[in-house]
Design a protein around this motif. Structure first.
Motif, PDB file in Angstrom:
ATOM      1  N   ASP A 103      69.899  30.628 -34.173  1.00  0.00           N
ATOM      2  CA  ASP A 103      70.845  30.823 -33.083  1.00  0.00           C
ATOM      3  C   ASP A 103      70.712  32.297 -32.663  1.00  0.00           C
ATOM      4  O   ASP A 103      70.921  33.188 -33.489  1.00  0.00           O
ATOM      5  CB  ASP A 103      72.254  30.520 -33.624  1.00  0.00           C
ATOM      6  N   ASP A 110      69.610  27.627 -37.066  1.00  0.00           N
ATOM      7  CA  ASP A 110      70.317  26.710 -36.167  1.00  0.00           C
ATOM      8  C   ASP A 110      70.329  25.317 -36.815  1.00  0.00           C
ATOM      9  O   ASP A 110      69.268  24.718 -36.989  1.00  0.00           O
ATOM     10  CB  ASP A 110      69.560  26.708 -34.826  1.00  0.00           C
ATOM     11  N   ASP A 112      71.071  22.391 -35.703  1.00  0.00           N
ATOM     12  CA  ASP A 112      70.464  21.322 -34.889  1.00  0.00           C
ATOM     13  C   ASP A 112      68.936  21.395 -34.971  1.00  0.00           C
ATOM     14  O   ASP A 112      68.249  20.372 -35.066  1.00  0.00           O
ATOM     15  CB  ASP A 112      70.908  21.429 -33.420  1.00  0.00           C
ATOM     16  N   GLU A 333      63.433  30.863 -29.684  1.00  0.00           N
ATOM     17  CA  GLU A 333      64.512  31.858 -29.835  1.00  0.00           C
ATOM     18  C   GLU A 333      64.034  33.013 -30.714  1.00  0.00           C
ATOM     19  O   GLU A 333      64.229  34.189 -30.386  1.00  0.00           O
ATOM     20  CB  GLU A 333      65.763  31.227 -30.454  1.00  0.00           C
TER      21      GLU A 333
END
Ligand SMILES: Cc1ncc(COP(=O)(O)O)c(C=O)c1O
Length: 375
Positions: A103, A110, A112, A333
């Motif tokens: 994230d 993260d 997910d 990310e």
């Protein structure tokens, strides 16, 4: 404080020096009462039953994974945005890292992305290794749900998170086993290299204990192929003193973070780190994001403020990792973050004046008048 403000600086006081000297004078330099005392105090601090002192955070991770049953051909989920040592123990065990994106606001794994990566991993997931990067615990609750679905152990890399917590539960007690580093710049140190593995699992702790001491059990038999991963007595003596100071030091880190937030919150061009609700963030590092990192670093250096980048290369992009893994993943990310992040000075010995100086230098760079003057 000196003219040049460093990014980090360990605190070693006379009492710590005296405790280390007493350990040296005692003639008992390994496997002694100071290591045992440090283990039991650190276990209490984390709220767990067992702690095993070792020679580094890397050793703690290696032994934790091995004691949790990770071996050749197993898959271990790790974040791409972390220090290399979160991954090297996985590879050293012949296991396959499954890299997971983070994230970008909290810098942690993260959940997910973990769920998606676990579904597509070619090998069975044996462990998930969330990293409490920069002092903020990863979302272990949601990570644990994914791990449970796959029958995987949760091994916390808490090397940057001594004292961090989620809803009052301390880092290290959130997964099946937690690993800490006492490298000199960490929130607490042993004035050298050292680490600690903590767990509520008595069997796992006993296995780690054997493995750190040549795989030798209580009868003296070498029941497993272990190496020497022990912590020595002078280090444990310093560590116990440091642990006493840790809560006050973490409070000071949080105060410094609050000043950074107040003074830098309105500076266009600077993105501050997110602190999740219910989380105790212990600010091992204060990492902001900017578009012009090298220019900012240069102008801060000219004003006597050191900065650093943790880390310039994502874990999955290091040559030694790329040559080991079947396929190097793309983690958007993580890969975007590494060009934008910059670590500001953060250690308990910083006084308010130093922190104001750092903030004024950043505001100057972005040509923002000082926050105080504008009020
Ligand atoms: C996130 C993380 N993992 C692992 C380690 C390894 O710890 P050590 O340097 O004590 O081996 C460190 C510290 O350097 C770290 O920051």
């Amino acid at each position: 404080m000196s003219d040049q403000i460093p990014v980090a600086r360990p605190t070693v006081d006379d009492e710590m020096v005296e405790r280390a000297a007493a350990a040296l004078r005692s003639g008992r330099h390994v496997k002694g009462p100071r290591v045992e005392g440090f283990e039991s105090e650190f276990a209490d601090f984390c709220g767990v039953e067992h702690a095993v002192a070792v020679s580094s955070g890397t050793s703690a991770l290696f032994l934790a994974l091995r004691a949790a049953g990770v071996g050749e051909g197993d898959a271990v989920a790790v974040p791409g945005h972390t220090f290399f040592a979160s991954v090297s123990p996985v590879l050293s065990l012949g296991a396959e890292p499954v890299f997971v994106d983070v994230d970008p606001e909290t810098y942690t794994m993260d959940p997910d992305a973990l769920a998606a990566a676990a579904e597509t991993a070619s090998d069975d997931l044996a462990a998930v290794l969330p990293v409490h990067l920069y002092g903020q615990p990863a979302e272990v609750g949601r990570i644990r749900d994914v791990a449970d679905e796959h029958g995987a152990a949760v091994v916390e890399d808490a090397c940057q998170a001594h004292g961090a917590a989620i809803d009052g539960e301390r880092a290290g007690s959130l997964g099946d086993v937690g690993c800490f580093s006492f490298y000199p710049t960490k929130n607490m140190t042993v004035a050298g290299d050292g680490g600690m593995l903590v767990t509520d699992d008595a069997d796992l702790a006993a296995t780690a204990r054997h493995l750190r001491n040549h795989g030798r059990d209580d009868s003296g038999d070498h029941v497993a192929l272990g190496l020497n991963h022990r912590m020595d007595e002078p280090r444990a003596a310093v560590g116990r003193e440091q642990l006493d100071r840790l809560p006050a030091w973490n409070d000071r880190r949080q105060e410094i973070a609050a000043i950074y937030r107040e003074r830098l919150g309105d500076v266009d061009g600077v993105t501050l780190p997110d602190e999740r609700e219910g989380v105790e963030h212990v600010y091992h590092l204060f990492v902001v994001q900017v578009d012009d990192r090298e220019a900012l670093r240069e102008s801060l250096a000219e004003r006597g403020v050191d900065t650093a980048v943790h880390y310039e290369t994502p874990a999955h992009r290091h040559e030694s990792v790329r040559s080991h893994v079947d396929a190097v993943p793309t983690l958007p990310e993580t890969e975007a973050l590494v060009d934008r992040i910059v670590s500001l000075p953060m250690f308990p010995g910083l006084d308010d004046e130093d922190v104001e100086r750092v903030c004024a230098a950043i505001r100057d760079h972005y040509a923002e008048p000082s926050a105080e003057v504008r009020r």
